[in-house]
Write a protein that holds these residues in place. Structure first.
Motif, PDB file in Angstrom:
ATOM      1  N   UNK A  41       0.801  -1.220   0.000  1.00 26.81           N
ATOM      2  CA  UNK A  41       0.000   0.000   0.000  1.00 26.81           C
ATOM      3  C   UNK A  41       0.837   1.274   0.000  1.00 26.81           C
ATOM      4  N   UNK A  42       2.061   1.207   0.498  1.00 25.90           N
ATOM      5  CA  UNK A  42       2.896   2.402   0.602  1.00 25.90           C
ATOM      6  C   UNK A  42       4.251   2.129  -0.037  1.00 25.90           C
ATOM      7  N   UNK A  43       4.597   2.928  -1.041  1.00 27.82           N
ATOM      8  CA  UNK A  43       5.874   2.781  -1.731  1.00 27.82           C
ATOM      9  C   UNK A  43       6.819   3.851  -1.185  1.00 27.82           C
ATOM     10  N   UNK A  44       7.780   3.491  -0.339  1.00 23.60           N
ATOM     11  CA  UNK A  44       8.646   4.514   0.262  1.00 23.60           C
ATOM     12  C   UNK A  44       9.600   5.155  -0.748  1.00 23.60           C
ATOM     13  N   UNK A  45       9.894   4.463  -1.852  1.00 28.14           N
ATOM     14  CA  UNK A  45      10.811   5.020  -2.851  1.00 28.14           C
ATOM     15  C   UNK A  45      10.195   6.188  -3.597  1.00 28.14           C
ATOM     16  N   UNK A  51      -0.664   3.305  -3.197  1.00 23.44           N
ATOM     17  CA  UNK A  51      -2.106   3.099  -3.302  1.00 23.44           C
ATOM     18  C   UNK A  51      -2.843   3.979  -2.306  1.00 23.44           C
ATOM     19  N   UNK A  52      -2.297   4.130  -1.107  1.00 23.53           N
ATOM     20  CA  UNK A  52      -2.929   4.940  -0.069  1.00 23.53           C
ATOM     21  C   UNK A  52      -3.065   6.390  -0.528  1.00 23.53           C
ATOM     22  N   UNK A  53      -2.036   6.925  -1.137  1.00 23.92           N
ATOM     23  CA  UNK A  53      -2.072   8.318  -1.618  1.00 23.92           C
ATOM     24  C   UNK A  53      -3.122   8.481  -2.710  1.00 23.92           C
ATOM     25  N   UNK A  54      -3.155   7.550  -3.658  1.00 28.71           N
ATOM     26  CA  UNK A  54      -4.133   7.637  -4.736  1.00 28.71           C
ATOM     27  C   UNK A  54      -5.558   7.495  -4.211  1.00 28.71           C
ATOM     28  N   UNK A  55      -5.769   6.617  -3.245  1.00 27.92           N
ATOM     29  CA  UNK A  55      -7.094   6.459  -2.661  1.00 27.92           C
ATOM     30  C   UNK A  55      -7.509   7.729  -1.918  1.00 27.92           C
ATOM     31  N   UNK A  56      -6.616   8.288  -1.130  1.00 25.83           N
ATOM     32  CA  UNK A  56      -6.921   9.528  -0.406  1.00 25.83           C
ATOM     33  C   UNK A  56      -7.188  10.670  -1.378  1.00 25.83           C
ATOM     34  N   UNK A  62     -13.160  13.592  -5.110  1.00 28.00           N
ATOM     35  CA  UNK A  62     -14.586  13.356  -5.314  1.00 28.00           C
ATOM     36  C   UNK A  62     -15.420  14.138  -4.311  1.00 28.00           C
ATOM     37  N   UNK A  63     -15.137  13.970  -3.027  1.00 30.49           N
ATOM     38  CA  UNK A  63     -15.989  14.548  -2.000  1.00 30.49           C
ATOM     39  C   UNK A  63     -15.907  16.066  -1.915  1.00 30.49           C
TER      40      UNK A  63
END
Length: 174
Positions: A41-45, A51-56, A62-63
């Protein structure tokens, strides 16, 4: 409704299918959390590929941006129709076109979101290397799909108008 279902609804507060749906959703969430590790979920490089950043970003976009915009557009589009109905000037058949516009517009927006990388030819070299084809037809196909969705919706609206006018005239629809 059977006595058992009525008692279940009184205790649980909803239909048994609701409980089944919620349990299935939590089971899927549990499976996802056990399958995906934090490194997935988190790519430190490169943090922006996480994925977390894209989801947020999707939730915020959207909201905070898109939902108010398309709610405002919906309200502006149908303000005249609602005002006309309130003044008693609505058609006697009272068949609303609102959802016959909303549904294909939603379909057009979602398919645009899906086909946007192909429409703007993002990754054209990779796509050509993988398939041997170009991304040139994506825009035309999306426009045809959008036109087809609106045409089918318009046809459904026309059929509803015909049935409503026959009912208003006293004839029975077949």
């Amino acid at each position: 409704m059977t006595g058992l279902a009525r008692r279940f609804r009184a205790i649980y507060g909803s239909h048994p299918l609701h409980l089944l749906t919620m349990l299935s959703g939590f089971a899927l969430l549990g499976y996802t959390l056990t399958t995906f590790k934090p490194a997935t979920l988190w790519n430190p490089g490169t943090w922006w590929q996480s994925i977390v950043i894209w989801l947020a970003a999707a939730v915020i976009a959207h909201d905070l941006l898109l939902f108010p915009l398309y709610s405002l557009a919906d309200r502006a589009l149908f303000a005249r129709i609602g005002g006309r109905a309130a003044r008693g000037q609505a058609s006697p058949s009272r068949v609303s076109a609102r959802n016959h516009i909303r549904v294909p517009a939603l379909g057009a927006g979602l398919t645009l979101l899906i086909f946007l990388p192909g429409i703007i030819e993002q990754g054209a070299a990779t796509y050509h290397a993988a398939t041997g084809q170009t991304q040139q037809p994506f825009l035309g196909r999306w426009l045809l799909l959008t036109a087809a969705m609106f045409a089918v919706s318009a046809l459904g609206y026309a059929m509803r108008l015909i049935v409503a006018r026959r009912r208003a005239a006293g004839g029975s629809p077949r």
